[in-house]
Design a protein around this motif. Structure first.
Motif, PDB file in Angstrom:
ATOM      1  N   ARG A 137       0.858  -1.196   0.000  1.00 31.65           N
ATOM      2  CA  ARG A 137       0.000   0.000   0.000  1.00 31.65           C
ATOM      3  C   ARG A 137       0.882   1.229   0.000  1.00 31.65           C
ATOM      4  NH1 ARG A 137      -4.631   1.629   4.499  1.00 31.65           N
ATOM      5  NH2 ARG A 137      -5.033   3.715   3.659  1.00 31.65           N
ATOM      6  N   CYS A 138       0.499   2.216  -0.804  1.00 29.68           N
ATOM      7  CA  CYS A 138       1.265   3.460  -0.898  1.00 29.68           C
ATOM      8  C   CYS A 138       0.300   4.596  -1.204  1.00 29.68           C
ATOM      9  CB  CYS A 138       2.327   3.348  -1.989  1.00 29.68           C
ATOM     10  SG  CYS A 138       3.338   4.835  -2.155  1.00 29.68           S
ATOM     11  N   ASP A 139      -0.105   5.301  -0.157  1.00 25.56           N
ATOM     12  CA  ASP A 139      -0.983   6.460  -0.295  1.00 25.56           C
ATOM     13  C   ASP A 139      -0.221   7.677   0.228  1.00 25.56           C
ATOM     14  OD1 ASP A 139      -3.092   4.693  -1.002  1.00 25.56           O
ATOM     15  OD2 ASP A 139      -3.606   4.421   1.114  1.00 25.56           O
ATOM     16  N   PHE A 140      -0.284   8.773  -0.503  1.00 25.96           N
ATOM     17  CA  PHE A 140       0.410   9.986  -0.072  1.00 25.96           C
ATOM     18  C   PHE A 140      -0.316  11.200  -0.620  1.00 25.96           C
ATOM     19  CE2 PHE A 140       3.628  13.106   0.624  1.00 25.96           C
ATOM     20  CZ  PHE A 140       4.438  12.608   1.627  1.00 25.96           C
ATOM     21  N   ASP A 141      -0.775  12.056   0.274  1.00 28.29           N
ATOM     22  CA  ASP A 141      -1.455  13.301  -0.088  1.00 28.29           C
ATOM     23  C   ASP A 141      -0.583  14.450   0.425  1.00 28.29           C
ATOM     24  OD1 ASP A 141      -3.136  15.413  -0.605  1.00 28.29           O
ATOM     25  OD2 ASP A 141      -4.750  14.730   0.727  1.00 28.29           O
ATOM     26  N   PRO A 142       0.377  14.926  -0.410  1.00 30.51           N
ATOM     27  CA  PRO A 142       1.400  15.878   0.050  1.00 30.51           C
ATOM     28  C   PRO A 142       0.918  17.322   0.163  1.00 30.51           C
ATOM     29  CG  PRO A 142       1.757  15.405  -2.258  1.00 30.51           C
ATOM     30  CD  PRO A 142       0.583  14.560  -1.810  1.00 30.51           C
ATOM     31  N   ARG A 143       0.055  17.545   1.135  1.00 28.50           N
ATOM     32  CA  ARG A 143      -0.419  18.901   1.420  1.00 28.50           C
ATOM     33  C   ARG A 143      -0.659  18.981   2.916  1.00 28.50           C
ATOM     34  NH1 ARG A 143      -5.805  18.673   2.561  1.00 28.50           N
ATOM     35  NH2 ARG A 143      -6.751  16.685   2.008  1.00 28.50           N
ATOM     36  N   ALA A 144      -0.568  20.179   3.473  1.00 30.95           N
ATOM     37  CA  ALA A 144      -0.886  20.354   4.886  1.00 30.95           C
ATOM     38  C   ALA A 144      -2.311  19.882   5.111  1.00 30.95           C
ATOM     39  CB  ALA A 144      -0.712  21.811   5.292  1.00 30.95           C
ATOM     40  N   GLY A 145      -2.500  19.002   6.073  1.00 31.00           N
ATOM     41  CA  GLY A 145      -3.808  18.410   6.313  1.00 31.00           C
ATOM     42  C   GLY A 145      -3.998  17.077   5.615  1.00 31.00           C
ATOM     43  N   GLY A 146      -3.087  16.727   4.705  1.00 31.08           N
ATOM     44  CA  GLY A 146      -3.149  15.433   4.034  1.00 31.08           C
ATOM     45  C   GLY A 146      -2.617  14.336   4.949  1.00 31.08           C
ATOM     46  N   THR A 147      -2.625  13.114   4.444  1.00 30.36           N
ATOM     47  CA  THR A 147      -2.115  11.977   5.202  1.00 30.36           C
ATOM     48  C   THR A 147      -1.297  11.084   4.272  1.00 30.36           C
ATOM     49  OG1 THR A 147      -4.059  10.615   4.757  1.00 30.36           O
ATOM     50  CG2 THR A 147      -4.098  11.954   6.777  1.00 30.36           C
ATOM     51  N   PHE A 148      -0.601  10.130   4.901  1.00 26.35           N
ATOM     52  CA  PHE A 148       0.100   9.115   4.122  1.00 26.35           C
ATOM     53  C   PHE A 148      -0.048   7.767   4.818  1.00 26.35           C
ATOM     54  CE2 PHE A 148       3.202   9.743   7.340  1.00 26.35           C
ATOM     55  CZ  PHE A 148       3.963   8.579   7.378  1.00 26.35           C
ATOM     56  N   HIS A 149       0.132   6.702   4.041  1.00 32.90           N
ATOM     57  CA  HIS A 149       0.123   5.337   4.580  1.00 32.90           C
ATOM     58  C   HIS A 149       0.982   4.482   3.654  1.00 32.90           C
ATOM     59  CE1 HIS A 149      -1.839   2.064   6.970  1.00 32.90           C
ATOM     60  NE2 HIS A 149      -1.310   1.370   5.980  1.00 32.90           N
ATOM     61  N   PHE A 150       2.074   3.955   4.195  1.00 39.60           N
ATOM     62  CA  PHE A 150       2.965   3.056   3.459  1.00 39.60           C
ATOM     63  C   PHE A 150       2.955   1.722   4.180  1.00 39.60           C
ATOM     64  CE2 PHE A 150       5.871   6.964   2.612  1.00 39.60           C
ATOM     65  CZ  PHE A 150       5.032   7.420   1.611  1.00 39.60           C
ATOM     66  N   GLU A 151       2.733   0.632   3.432  1.00 40.64           N
ATOM     67  CA  GLU A 151       2.647  -0.689   4.059  1.00 40.64           C
ATOM     68  C   GLU A 151       3.448  -1.709   3.260  1.00 40.64           C
ATOM     69  OE1 GLU A 151      -0.950  -3.539   5.717  1.00 40.64           O
ATOM     70  OE2 GLU A 151      -1.303  -1.414   5.322  1.00 40.64           O
ATOM     71  N   TRP A 152       4.104  -2.621   3.990  1.00 37.68           N
ATOM     72  CA  TRP A 152       4.927  -3.666   3.390  1.00 37.68           C
ATOM     73  C   TRP A 152       4.512  -5.026   3.926  1.00 37.68           C
ATOM     74  CZ3 TRP A 152       6.614   1.003   5.006  1.00 37.68           C
ATOM     75  CH2 TRP A 152       7.325   1.803   4.098  1.00 37.68           C
ATOM     76  N   GLN A 153       4.707  -6.048   3.099  1.00 34.86           N
ATOM     77  CA  GLN A 153       4.490  -7.436   3.502  1.00 34.86           C
ATOM     78  C   GLN A 153       5.842  -8.032   3.852  1.00 34.86           C
ATOM     79  OE1 GLN A 153       1.437  -9.084   3.556  1.00 34.86           O
ATOM     80  NE2 GLN A 153       2.584 -10.685   4.586  1.00 34.86           N
ATOM     81  N   GLY A 154       5.929  -8.727   4.965  1.00 31.35           N
ATOM     82  CA  GLY A 154       7.174  -9.376   5.373  1.00 31.35           C
ATOM     83  C   GLY A 154       7.314 -10.751   4.744  1.00 31.35           C
ATOM     84  N   PRO A 155       8.512 -11.339   4.805  1.00 32.58           N
ATOM     85  CA  PRO A 155       8.759 -12.638   4.161  1.00 32.58           C
ATOM     86  C   PRO A 155       7.946 -13.785   4.764  1.00 32.58           C
ATOM     87  CG  PRO A 155      10.690 -11.910   5.407  1.00 32.58           C
ATOM     88  CD  PRO A 155       9.701 -10.791   5.432  1.00 32.58           C
ATOM     89  N   GLU A 156       7.564 -13.708   6.028  1.00 35.83           N
ATOM     90  CA  GLU A 156       6.764 -14.754   6.663  1.00 35.83           C
ATOM     91  C   GLU A 156       5.291 -14.356   6.745  1.00 35.83           C
ATOM     92  OE1 GLU A 156       9.910 -14.081   8.627  1.00 35.83           O
ATOM     93  OE2 GLU A 156      10.674 -15.523   7.166  1.00 35.83           O
ATOM     94  N   GLY A 157       4.873 -13.417   5.941  1.00 40.19           N
ATOM     95  CA  GLY A 157       3.491 -12.977   5.960  1.00 40.19           C
ATOM     96  C   GLY A 157       3.225 -11.869   6.965  1.00 40.19           C
ATOM     97  N   ASN A 158       4.225 -11.567   7.780  1.00 43.29           N
ATOM     98  CA  ASN A 158       4.072 -10.458   8.728  1.00 43.29           C
ATOM     99  C   ASN A 158       4.360  -9.157   7.993  1.00 43.29           C
ATOM    100  OD1 ASN A 158       6.758 -11.208   8.378  1.00 43.29           O
ATOM    101  ND2 ASN A 158       7.379 -10.405  10.339  1.00 43.29           N
ATOM    102  N   GLY A 159       3.669  -8.128   8.352  1.00 40.81           N
ATOM    103  CA  GLY A 159       3.872  -6.857   7.687  1.00 40.81           C
ATOM    104  C   GLY A 159       4.067  -5.737   8.681  1.00 40.81           C
ATOM    105  N   PHE A 160       4.299  -4.550   8.148  1.00 40.06           N
ATOM    106  CA  PHE A 160       4.432  -3.365   8.978  1.00 40.06           C
ATOM    107  C   PHE A 160       4.025  -2.165   8.144  1.00 40.06           C
ATOM    108  CE2 PHE A 160       8.475  -4.004   6.901  1.00 40.06           C
ATOM    109  CZ  PHE A 160       8.894  -2.737   6.534  1.00 40.06           C
ATOM    110  N   PHE A 161       3.704  -1.064   8.832  1.00 42.53           N
ATOM    111  CA  PHE A 161       3.315   0.134   8.098  1.00 42.53           C
ATOM    112  C   PHE A 161       3.703   1.389   8.860  1.00 42.53           C
ATOM    113  CE2 PHE A 161      -0.383  -0.741  10.759  1.00 42.53           C
ATOM    114  CZ  PHE A 161      -0.826   0.514  11.162  1.00 42.53           C
TER     115      PHE A 161
END
Length: 155
Positions: free
Chosen positions: A51-75
């Protein structure tokens, strides 16, 4: 030119990152803020970006997410506080949505010859939060991904 990432611990709460890029500031800005470009450089082997969402403005938000090799992920996710394109952005970065693992990130891009010097200050609430962030390995792989950014073809 500083092609390698320089990492400095400053005081009890800050991590300062510096790196030079061959691209001018406007192109580095695009690579840092446009999801199709972010996806090209921010994933590392064994951790595809899901997942890669990025709204580059004051008041915007972002969300970056990765899948790990064993199915575990982080964001990483959070609000965008201040933007002066293409040279400055400040945001709050929450690791896995945990406010205790949050940092205020200020990124500045300055012309450096025909390229760009990036200076990023990651400010944690206290020394314990910074130590916990470092212990996660969050700085591992940063040099690799920034080298990929530097090698991007950005029109």
């Amino acid at each position: 030119m500083t092609a390698q990432l320089q990492t400095v611990l400053d005081g009890d709460t800050d991590i300062i990152l510096r790196r030079d890029f061959a691209h001018p500031p406007a192109k580095v800005w695009r690579a840092l803020t446009e999801p199709p470009l972010i996806r090209q450089w921010m994933a590392v082997e064994g951790h595809p970006m899901t997942r890669c969402d990025f709204d580059p403005r004051a008041g915007g938000t972002f969300h970056f997410e990765w899948q790990g090799p064993e199915g575990n992920g982080f964001f990483f996710s959070g609000p965008i506080l201040e933007v002066r394109a293409p040279h400055h952005i400040t945001h709050i970065e929450h690791f896995n949505g945990d406010p205790a693992m949050s940092a205020r990130i200020t990124t500045d891009l300055a012309p450096q010859g025909t390229g760009t010097r990036m200076t990023m200050v990651m400010r944690y609430e206290n020394a314990e939060a910074r130590a916990a962030a470092i212990a996660t390995g969050m700085t591992d792989g940063m040099d690799e991904v920034y080298a990929k950014l530097d090698g991007l073809k950005i029109d």
